[in-house]
Write a protein that holds these residues in place. Sequence first.
Motif, short mmCIF file in Angstrom:
data_model
loop_
_atom_site.label_atom_id
_atom_site.label_comp_id
_atom_site.label_asym_id
_atom_site.label_seq_id
_atom_site.Cartn_x
_atom_site.Cartn_y
_atom_site.Cartn_z
N ILE A 6 -7.58 -5.51 18.96
CA ILE A 6 -6.52 -5.39 17.97
C ILE A 6 -6.80 -4.19 17.07
N LEU A 7 -5.79 -3.38 16.81
CA LEU A 7 -5.87 -2.31 15.81
C LEU A 7 -5.03 -2.73 14.61
N HIS A 8 -5.68 -2.94 13.49
CA HIS A 8 -5.05 -3.41 12.25
C HIS A 8 -5.02 -2.23 11.27
N ILE A 9 -3.81 -1.81 10.90
CA ILE A 9 -3.64 -0.66 10.01
C ILE A 9 -2.90 -1.11 8.75
N ASP A 10 -3.46 -0.80 7.59
CA ASP A 10 -2.78 -0.99 6.31
C ASP A 10 -2.41 0.37 5.74
N ALA A 11 -1.21 0.46 5.15
CA ALA A 11 -0.76 1.76 4.64
C ALA A 11 -0.31 1.71 3.19
N SER A 12 -0.34 0.55 2.54
CA SER A 12 0.12 0.46 1.16
C SER A 12 -0.81 1.21 0.22
N ALA A 13 -0.23 1.85 -0.78
CA ALA A 13 -1.04 2.49 -1.82
C ALA A 13 -1.67 1.46 -2.75
N ARG A 14 -1.12 0.23 -2.74
CA ARG A 14 -1.71 -0.84 -3.55
C ARG A 14 -2.95 -1.39 -2.85
N PRO A 15 -4.07 -1.52 -3.54
CA PRO A 15 -5.31 -1.92 -2.87
C PRO A 15 -5.43 -3.41 -2.60
N GLY A 16 -4.81 -4.25 -3.39
CA GLY A 16 -4.99 -5.69 -3.23
C GLY A 16 -3.87 -6.33 -2.43
N ARG A 17 -3.90 -7.68 -2.37
CA ARG A 17 -2.89 -8.45 -1.65
C ARG A 17 -2.12 -9.33 -2.62
N SER A 18 -0.82 -9.38 -2.46
CA SER A 18 -0.03 -10.26 -3.30
C SER A 18 -0.45 -11.71 -3.03
N GLY A 19 -0.35 -12.52 -4.07
CA GLY A 19 -0.80 -13.90 -3.95
C GLY A 19 -2.28 -14.07 -4.20
N VAL A 20 -3.01 -12.95 -4.20
CA VAL A 20 -4.45 -12.98 -4.45
C VAL A 20 -4.81 -12.07 -5.62
N ASP A 21 -4.25 -10.85 -5.62
CA ASP A 21 -4.57 -9.84 -6.62
C ASP A 21 -3.33 -9.48 -7.44
N GLY A 24 -0.66 -6.96 -6.22
CA GLY A 24 -1.13 -6.72 -4.86
C GLY A 24 0.00 -6.43 -3.89
N SER A 25 -0.36 -5.93 -2.73
CA SER A 25 0.59 -5.49 -1.70
C SER A 25 1.08 -6.66 -0.86
N HIS A 26 2.39 -6.70 -0.63
CA HIS A 26 2.95 -7.70 0.27
C HIS A 26 2.59 -7.41 1.73
N THR A 27 2.57 -6.13 2.10
CA THR A 27 2.26 -5.82 3.50
C THR A 27 0.81 -6.15 3.82
N ARG A 28 -0.09 -5.89 2.89
CA ARG A 28 -1.49 -6.27 3.11
C ARG A 28 -1.60 -7.80 3.23
N ARG A 29 -0.82 -8.50 2.47
CA ARG A 29 -0.80 -9.97 2.57
C ARG A 29 -0.41 -10.40 3.98
N PRO A 104 4.91 -0.59 4.20
CA PRO A 104 5.85 -0.79 3.10
C PRO A 104 6.92 0.30 3.08
N MET A 105 8.08 -0.05 2.56
CA MET A 105 9.16 0.92 2.44
C MET A 105 8.98 1.72 1.15
N TYR A 106 8.82 3.03 1.30
CA TYR A 106 8.76 3.94 0.15
C TYR A 106 9.96 4.87 0.24
N ASN A 107 10.91 4.75 -0.67
CA ASN A 107 12.08 5.63 -0.67
C ASN A 107 12.79 5.63 0.69
N PHE A 108 12.94 4.43 1.23
CA PHE A 108 13.67 4.15 2.46
C PHE A 108 12.89 4.46 3.74
N GLY A 109 11.72 5.08 3.63
CA GLY A 109 10.97 5.45 4.83
C GLY A 109 9.51 5.06 4.75
N LEU A 110 8.71 5.69 5.62
CA LEU A 110 7.28 5.39 5.69
C LEU A 110 6.53 6.04 4.54
#
Length: 236
Positions: A6-21, A24-29, A104-110
């Motif tokens: 498995i290749l797991h890639i996170d791209a959010s500029a937010r370092p934590g996870r929502s629900g925990v931090d 935090g980032s929803h995509t990291r969650r 995550p969606m940033y200004n409609f794109g990646l």
Amino acid sequence: MPPLHILHIDASARPGRSGVDTRGSHTRRLTHRFADRWQAARPQDTLTYRDVGRQPPSPVSGEWIAAAFTRPERRDEAARAHLAESDVLVDELLRADLIVIGAPMYNFGLPAQLKAWVDNVVRVGVTFGFDRSRPGEPYWPMLPPDKRLVILSSRGDYGYDPGGRLESVNLVERGLTVPMGYLGLTQTHSIAIEYDEFADERLRASISAAEAAVDDLVGKLARDFAEAAKPSLAVA
């Protein structure tokens, strides 16, 4: 069946996870939930983690382009150095049976850092082929078959899915499925959290629905890979 990778890639500029931090980032969650559920179901599989949100790849430069379009046997030490990071990213992609990307969606794109990853793995002669003298289409995909791509996204507004009010301006999934499909990675699954900017019950419901969808997708993909690994029976 043999172990998968498995290749797991996170791209959010937010370092934590929502629900925990806090903040935090929803995509990291979602990506971490996917990875946790997958490893619980299939502990024999291996995983590579890459956080392009916090450690973004270098953007493509003129020197990178010149090196990539030079035949490998003619590259000097400087050219090889310009492609060294890309070589690592490409190798991770080639090894993976399942690629899970938090986008995550940033200004409609990646996010720019994820687009940099895309640009580093789209490599002539490595992940796609090109021959001007080839009859018909001069380009062809070079990724091994049967890989799967999972895109886990988050959006501030709502209605970006097919048939939604904002479908036409959703450039996130297409920003990944188009270049990855060009390389041969055409089996794609997408799940997203919406209503982030509203921060009300609709957001909470969207998170719950997305988490349930992640759990269902883990089960489906595990079954699909197991089924694909079964030997076919020849009929006399």
